[in-house]
Write an enzyme that holds these catalytic residues in place. Structure first.
Site, short mmCIF file in Angstrom:
data_model
loop_
_atom_site.label_atom_id
_atom_site.label_comp_id
_atom_site.label_asym_id
_atom_site.label_seq_id
_atom_site.Cartn_x
_atom_site.Cartn_y
_atom_site.Cartn_z
N GLU A 42 38.41 -2.47 -27.10
CA GLU A 42 37.39 -3.06 -26.23
C GLU A 42 37.60 -4.57 -26.16
O GLU A 42 37.11 -5.31 -27.03
CB GLU A 42 35.99 -2.77 -26.79
CG GLU A 42 35.66 -1.29 -26.83
CD GLU A 42 34.15 -1.07 -26.75
OE1 GLU A 42 33.74 -0.29 -25.89
OE2 GLU A 42 33.40 -1.69 -27.51
N HIS A 64 32.14 -2.54 -33.66
CA HIS A 64 31.87 -2.96 -32.27
C HIS A 64 31.74 -4.48 -32.21
O HIS A 64 31.18 -5.10 -33.11
CB HIS A 64 30.60 -2.28 -31.75
CG HIS A 64 30.45 -2.40 -30.26
ND1 HIS A 64 30.02 -3.55 -29.66
CD2 HIS A 64 30.72 -1.52 -29.27
CE1 HIS A 64 30.01 -3.36 -28.34
NE2 HIS A 64 30.44 -2.15 -28.08
N ASN A 100 28.04 4.73 -25.03
CA ASN A 100 27.30 3.88 -25.96
C ASN A 100 26.12 3.27 -25.22
O ASN A 100 26.29 2.34 -24.43
CB ASN A 100 28.24 2.79 -26.50
CG ASN A 100 27.52 1.77 -27.37
OD1 ASN A 100 26.37 1.98 -27.77
ND2 ASN A 100 28.19 0.66 -27.67
N TRP A 101 24.94 3.81 -25.49
CA TRP A 101 23.75 3.37 -24.75
C TRP A 101 23.23 2.01 -25.21
O TRP A 101 22.33 1.46 -24.58
CB TRP A 101 22.63 4.40 -24.89
CG TRP A 101 22.87 5.70 -24.20
CD1 TRP A 101 24.00 6.10 -23.53
CD2 TRP A 101 21.95 6.78 -24.09
NE1 TRP A 101 23.83 7.35 -23.03
CE2 TRP A 101 22.58 7.80 -23.35
CE3 TRP A 101 20.64 6.99 -24.55
CZ2 TRP A 101 21.95 9.01 -23.06
CZ3 TRP A 101 20.02 8.19 -24.28
CH2 TRP A 101 20.67 9.19 -23.53
N LYS A 102 23.73 1.53 -26.34
CA LYS A 102 23.25 0.27 -26.92
C LYS A 102 21.72 0.33 -27.06
O LYS A 102 21.19 1.42 -27.33
CB LYS A 102 23.75 -0.93 -26.08
CG LYS A 102 25.27 -0.86 -25.88
CD LYS A 102 25.90 -2.08 -25.30
CE LYS A 102 27.41 -1.85 -25.15
NZ LYS A 102 28.12 -3.01 -24.64
N SER A 148 33.64 -2.47 -19.31
CA SER A 148 33.39 -2.30 -17.87
C SER A 148 34.21 -1.15 -17.27
O SER A 148 34.63 -1.22 -16.12
CB SER A 148 33.65 -3.60 -17.11
OG SER A 148 32.75 -4.60 -17.57
N GLU A 200 29.81 -6.36 -30.65
CA GLU A 200 28.43 -6.89 -30.74
C GLU A 200 27.97 -6.94 -32.20
O GLU A 200 27.21 -7.83 -32.58
CB GLU A 200 27.50 -6.04 -29.86
CG GLU A 200 27.76 -6.32 -28.38
CD GLU A 200 27.46 -5.18 -27.44
OE1 GLU A 200 26.75 -4.23 -27.81
OE2 GLU A 200 27.96 -5.22 -26.29
N GLY A 250 29.79 1.64 -21.75
CA GLY A 250 28.49 1.01 -21.97
C GLY A 250 27.59 1.23 -20.77
O GLY A 250 27.03 2.32 -20.57
N GLY A 251 27.46 0.23 -19.92
CA GLY A 251 26.51 0.25 -18.80
C GLY A 251 26.58 1.51 -17.95
O GLY A 251 25.55 2.09 -17.59
N GLY A 292 30.53 -5.70 -20.63
CA GLY A 292 29.30 -6.10 -19.95
C GLY A 292 29.50 -7.21 -18.93
O GLY A 292 28.53 -7.78 -18.45
P1 13P Z 1 30.33 -1.99 -20.81
O1 13P Z 1 30.93 -0.68 -20.32
O2 13P Z 1 28.90 -2.17 -20.40
O3 13P Z 1 31.22 -3.14 -20.49
O4 13P Z 1 30.28 -1.88 -22.42
C1 13P Z 1 31.41 -1.47 -23.10
C2 13P Z 1 31.03 -1.24 -24.53
O5 13P Z 1 30.70 -2.17 -25.24
C3 13P Z 1 31.03 0.13 -25.01
O6 13P Z 1 30.89 0.18 -26.40
#
Ligand code: 13P
Length: 257
Positions: free
Chosen positions: A174, A102, A10-12, A220, A104, A241-242, A180
Site C-alpha cells: 500500500e 497498516h 478495510n472499512w476503517k 485507491s 495509518e 479502503g473507500g 485515500g
Molecule cells: P483507499 O482504497 O481508500 O485508498 O484505502 C486503501 C487502504 O488503506 C486499505 O487498507
C-alpha cells in the site's frame, strides 16, 4: 503455484452497525447473483470495526468464500490493557484475518516493526492469518528510496518468522501516497513493486514460498482500475479502503479478475 485471489475491504472507522449489516447484505446478494461465473474462487474478506465482527461473521456464515477480518490486535495475549483487543478475542468471534502494519497504524499510532512482530505472533498463535501491510511515502519514492524502504519493512519483520509461519501470511503493498488520495499506482508501478516484494521473499525464504504468497495492492484501488491492476502477474488482489464502503463498487472489484 497455489496462491489465492483475494479482495479485502478495510472499512476503517466508518459505518453504524445498521449500515454495516445493510452493506454486507447488499454485497452478499450481489455476489450470490453472480456466482455462476466462478467468483466463489475469490476469497472475500470484510474488515469492519471491532464492534461489528460478531454480527457480520454470523451474517456471512455459509456465504461462499466470505470471511471476516479485524483491523488490529494487541501485542499481548490478555491482561490489564484497557481499551485493547487480543487475537484470541478475535478468534472467538470467528475472525480469520487481521491487518498488521497498516500505514495509518504506523503514522497515527506510532506502531513499529517490533509491535508488528508481536502482533503477528499473537495472530498466528490463534490461527489468524496476518495481512502484513508495507508501503513507502511520497518522499521516499521521489528520492528513489522506495525499494530500500520496502526491503527494510519486510526484512525487519519476516526475519522473526519461520517458513512454516510465513506460509500463513498475506502481504499487502500500500503506497502511502495512494491511500485515500484518489491517486493510484500505475499497473506498471504495482507490478514492479509486487515482483520486487516476491524477490525479497525468495531471498529470505525460497522461491516456492514466494510464489505461493498472495500479495494484494491497496491505495485507491477502485471499480475502474481494479481490472488493470489485477491483470498484473504478481498482483493477487486488492486491499480496498473507500471503495469497499459501497456495495456496487466492492462487488465490481471482486468481479475484476
Ligand atoms: P483507499 O482504497 O481508500 O485508498 O484505502 C486503501 C487502504 O488503506 C486499505 O487498507
Amino acid at each position: 503455484m497455489s496462491r489465492k485471489k483475494i479482495v479485502a475491504g478495510n472499512w476503517k472507522m466508518n459505518k453504524s452497525l445498521q449500515e454495516a449489516k445493510a452493506l454486507v447484505e447488499q454485497i452478499t446478494n450481489q455476489i450470490n447473483d453472480s456466482i455462476a461465473i466462478g467468483i466463489d474462487e475469490v476469497t472475500k474478506i470484510i474488515i469492519p470495526p471491532f464492534p461489528y465482527l460478531d454480527a457480520i461473521n454470523t451474517q456471512i456464515l455459509n456465504k461462499p468464500n466470505f470471511n471476516v477480518g479485524a483491523q488490529n490486535c494487541h501485542t499481548n495475549a490478555a491482561g490489564a490493557f484497557t481499551g485493547e483487543v487480543s487475537a484470541s478475542m478475535l478468534s472467538s468471534v470467528g475472525c480469520k484475518y487481521v491487518l498488521v502494519g497498516h500505514s495509518e497504524r504506523r503514522q497515527y499510532f506510532k506502531e513499529k516493526d517490533s509491535d508488528f512482530v508481536l502482533k503477528i505472533k499473537e495472530a498466528l498463535n490463534n490461527n489468524i492469518h496476518p495481512i502484513f501491510c508495507i508501503g513507502e511515502t511520497i518522499d521516499q519514492r521521489k528520492t528513489e528510496n522506495h525499494f530500500k524502504v520496502i526491503t527494510e519493512q519486510l526484512t525487519n519483520v519476516l526475519k522473526e518468522f519461520t517458513v512454516a509461519e510465513f506460509s500463513k501470511f498475506i502481504l499487502a503493498y500500500e503506497p502511502v501516497w495512494a491511500i485515500g488520495t484518489g491517486e493510484t499506482a500505475t499497473a506498471a508501478q504495482a507490478q514492479e513493486m509486487h515482483a520486487f516484494i516476491r524477490s525479497i521473499v525468495t531471498d529470505l525464504y525460497d522461491s516456492k514460498i514466494a510464489n505461493d504468497v498472495s500479495i494484494l495492492y491497496g491505495g485507491s484501488c477502485n471499480a475502474q482500475n481494479a481490472q488493470e491492476l489485477f491483470s498484473c502477474p504478481d498482483v493477487d488482489g486488492g486491499l480496498i479502503g473507500g471503495a469497499s464502503l459501497k456495495a456496487d463498487d466492492f462487488c465490481k472489484i471482486i468481479l475484476s479478475f
